[in-house]
Design a protein around this motif. Structure first.
Motif, mmCIF file in Angstrom:
data_model
loop_
_atom_site.group_PDB
_atom_site.id
_atom_site.type_symbol
_atom_site.label_atom_id
_atom_site.label_comp_id
_atom_site.label_asym_id
_atom_site.label_seq_id
_atom_site.Cartn_x
_atom_site.Cartn_y
_atom_site.Cartn_z
ATOM 1 N N MET A 120 0.849 -1.187 0.000
ATOM 2 C CA MET A 120 0.000 0.000 0.000
ATOM 3 C C MET A 120 0.883 1.235 0.000
ATOM 4 N N ASN A 121 0.507 2.146 -0.756
ATOM 5 C CA ASN A 121 1.209 3.422 -0.849
ATOM 6 C C ASN A 121 0.844 4.272 0.359
ATOM 7 N N ILE A 122 1.830 4.973 0.909
ATOM 8 C CA ILE A 122 1.567 5.830 2.078
ATOM 9 C C ILE A 122 0.492 6.857 1.767
ATOM 10 N N ASP A 123 0.390 7.295 0.520
ATOM 11 C CA ASP A 123 -0.626 8.275 0.166
ATOM 12 C C ASP A 123 -2.031 7.697 0.316
ATOM 13 N N ASP A 124 -2.163 6.358 0.296
ATOM 14 C CA ASP A 124 -3.452 5.713 0.447
ATOM 15 C C ASP A 124 -3.830 5.514 1.914
ATOM 16 N N VAL A 125 -2.877 5.663 2.810
ATOM 17 C CA VAL A 125 -3.113 5.451 4.233
ATOM 18 C C VAL A 125 -3.868 6.651 4.793
ATOM 19 N N ALA A 126 -4.810 6.378 5.662
ATOM 20 C CA ALA A 126 -5.587 7.452 6.271
ATOM 21 C C ALA A 126 -4.669 8.362 7.075
ATOM 22 N N THR A 127 -4.735 9.639 6.792
ATOM 23 C CA THR A 127 -3.893 10.623 7.476
ATOM 24 C C THR A 127 -4.083 10.554 8.985
ATOM 25 N N GLY A 128 -5.309 10.338 9.433
ATOM 26 C CA GLY A 128 -5.583 10.266 10.860
ATOM 27 C C GLY A 128 -4.784 9.176 11.551
ATOM 28 N N HIS A 129 -4.695 8.011 10.926
ATOM 29 C CA HIS A 129 -3.923 6.916 11.526
ATOM 30 C C HIS A 129 -2.440 7.250 11.576
ATOM 31 N N VAL A 130 -1.948 7.892 10.543
ATOM 32 C CA VAL A 130 -0.538 8.298 10.535
ATOM 33 C C VAL A 130 -0.291 9.283 11.674
ATOM 34 N N LEU A 131 -1.179 10.248 11.842
ATOM 35 C CA LEU A 131 -1.011 11.231 12.913
ATOM 36 C C LEU A 131 -1.101 10.570 14.284
ATOM 37 N N LEU A 132 -2.001 9.610 14.439
ATOM 38 C CA LEU A 132 -2.078 8.877 15.708
ATOM 39 C C LEU A 132 -0.743 8.183 15.992
ATOM 40 N N GLY A 133 -0.179 7.568 14.973
ATOM 41 C CA GLY A 133 1.107 6.901 15.148
ATOM 42 C C GLY A 133 2.203 7.863 15.563
ATOM 43 N N LEU A 134 2.201 9.044 14.980
ATOM 44 C CA LEU A 134 3.206 10.044 15.341
ATOM 45 C C LEU A 134 2.963 10.600 16.739
ATOM 46 N N LEU A 135 1.702 10.683 17.152
ATOM 47 C CA LEU A 135 1.372 11.168 18.493
ATOM 48 C C LEU A 135 1.660 10.121 19.577
ATOM 49 N N ALA A 136 1.865 8.877 19.192
ATOM 50 C CA ALA A 136 2.135 7.829 20.175
ATOM 51 C C ALA A 136 3.421 8.115 20.954
ATOM 52 N N ARG A 137 4.291 8.918 20.393
ATOM 53 C CA ARG A 137 5.557 9.246 21.053
ATOM 54 C C ARG A 137 5.450 10.468 21.957
ATOM 55 N N GLY A 138 4.279 11.078 22.012
ATOM 56 C CA GLY A 138 4.100 12.217 22.904
ATOM 57 C C GLY A 138 3.354 13.357 22.242
ATOM 58 N N GLU A 139 3.084 14.368 23.038
ATOM 59 C CA GLU A 139 2.323 15.534 22.587
ATOM 60 C C GLU A 139 3.047 16.255 21.458
ATOM 61 N N ARG A 140 2.249 16.714 20.507
ATOM 62 C CA ARG A 140 2.794 17.464 19.380
ATOM 63 C C ARG A 140 1.730 18.445 18.899
ATOM 64 N N HIS A 141 2.173 19.473 18.218
ATOM 65 C CA HIS A 141 1.210 20.357 17.550
ATOM 66 C C HIS A 141 1.260 20.047 16.061
ATOM 67 N N TYR A 161 2.059 21.608 13.360
ATOM 68 C CA TYR A 161 3.257 21.938 12.596
ATOM 69 C C TYR A 161 4.312 20.846 12.762
ATOM 70 N N ASP A 162 4.537 20.411 14.013
ATOM 71 C CA ASP A 162 5.521 19.354 14.266
ATOM 72 C C ASP A 162 5.111 18.034 13.625
ATOM 73 N N LEU A 163 3.816 17.735 13.668
ATOM 74 C CA LEU A 163 3.335 16.490 13.068
ATOM 75 C C LEU A 163 3.579 16.481 11.559
ATOM 76 N N LYS A 164 3.321 17.595 10.918
ATOM 77 C CA LYS A 164 3.560 17.695 9.471
ATOM 78 C C LYS A 164 5.039 17.505 9.163
ATOM 79 N N GLN A 165 5.895 18.175 9.937
ATOM 80 C CA GLN A 165 7.341 18.072 9.715
ATOM 81 C C GLN A 165 7.834 16.635 9.948
ATOM 82 N N GLU A 166 7.368 16.024 11.032
ATOM 83 C CA GLU A 166 7.807 14.658 11.331
ATOM 84 C C GLU A 166 7.319 13.680 10.268
ATOM 85 N N HIS A 167 6.091 13.841 9.808
ATOM 86 C CA HIS A 167 5.583 12.995 8.726
ATOM 87 C C HIS A 167 6.512 13.070 7.524
ATOM 88 N N ASP A 168 6.850 14.274 7.130
ATOM 89 C CA ASP A 168 7.654 14.456 5.925
ATOM 90 C C ASP A 168 9.056 13.869 6.082
#
Length: 183
Positions: free
Chosen positions: A1-22, A24-31
């Protein structure tokens, strides 16, 4: 599966699993974490965060001053962790359809042209794939490449290799397909 097909919400949840973020930080970390994916737009991040908040999967955790602006920090809720764990544990079903643009173009080249135009397309596509593979191979051997970048390049190389095998098989079948299409 292409990352572009993955639900953005799930990706953000995964990034938030490491702690609080705003956002802007979530966008930067995703990239950074998904270098082969299309970069997220800020609006996409904030829309997804609002959707996650409405579903009770994230909650505001305070505000942080960033220059003149205030940024809302988000944290994952217990419900968000449960959702993330369920999503990560779910096996992705193999694609039920083969709707690759390469296959579509070969069939259409045969319908509107002839065997020569289909073979020409396949040869040009093969050359483009080989060039892209060289780029990814350089990435995998570059000591400056991050592990995330190398993993993305390895994934892309595997898919390009599969496409090359299909291109070679298609070239072998073009004569039979041409005869079938023009009956």
């Amino acid at each position: 599966m292409n990352i572009d097909d993955v639900a953005t919400g799930h990706v953000l949840l995964g990034l938030l699993a490491r702690g609080e973020r705003h956002g802007y930080d979530l966008k930067q970390e995703h990239d950074v974490r998904f270098p082969a994916a299309r970069p997220l737009a800020f609006g996409q991040v904030y829309t997804a965060l609002e959707s996650l908040r409405k579903r009770g999967l994230v909650e505001p955790a305070g505000k942080e001053k960033a220059g003149a602006a205030e940024r809302v920090l988000y944290r994952m809720t217990e419900a968000g962790r449960t959702e993330l764990d369920a999503w990560l544990g779910a096996v992705e079903p193999p694609a039920p359809f083969a709707d690759n643009p390469l296959q579509v173009k070969v069939v259409l080249a045969l319908l509107v042209g002839d065997r020569t135009s289909a073979e020409d397309y396949l040869l040009r596509q093969r050359a483009a794939h080989l060039e892209r593979m060289r780029v990814y191979t350089r990435t995998t051997t570059d000591p400056a490449s991050s592990v995330a970048t190398v993993l993305a390049a390895d994934y892309a190389l595997t898919h390009l290799d599969a496409d090359l095998r299909w291109i070679d098989a298609a070239r072998d079948r073009v004569t039979a397909l041409d005869e079938e299409m023009h009956r």
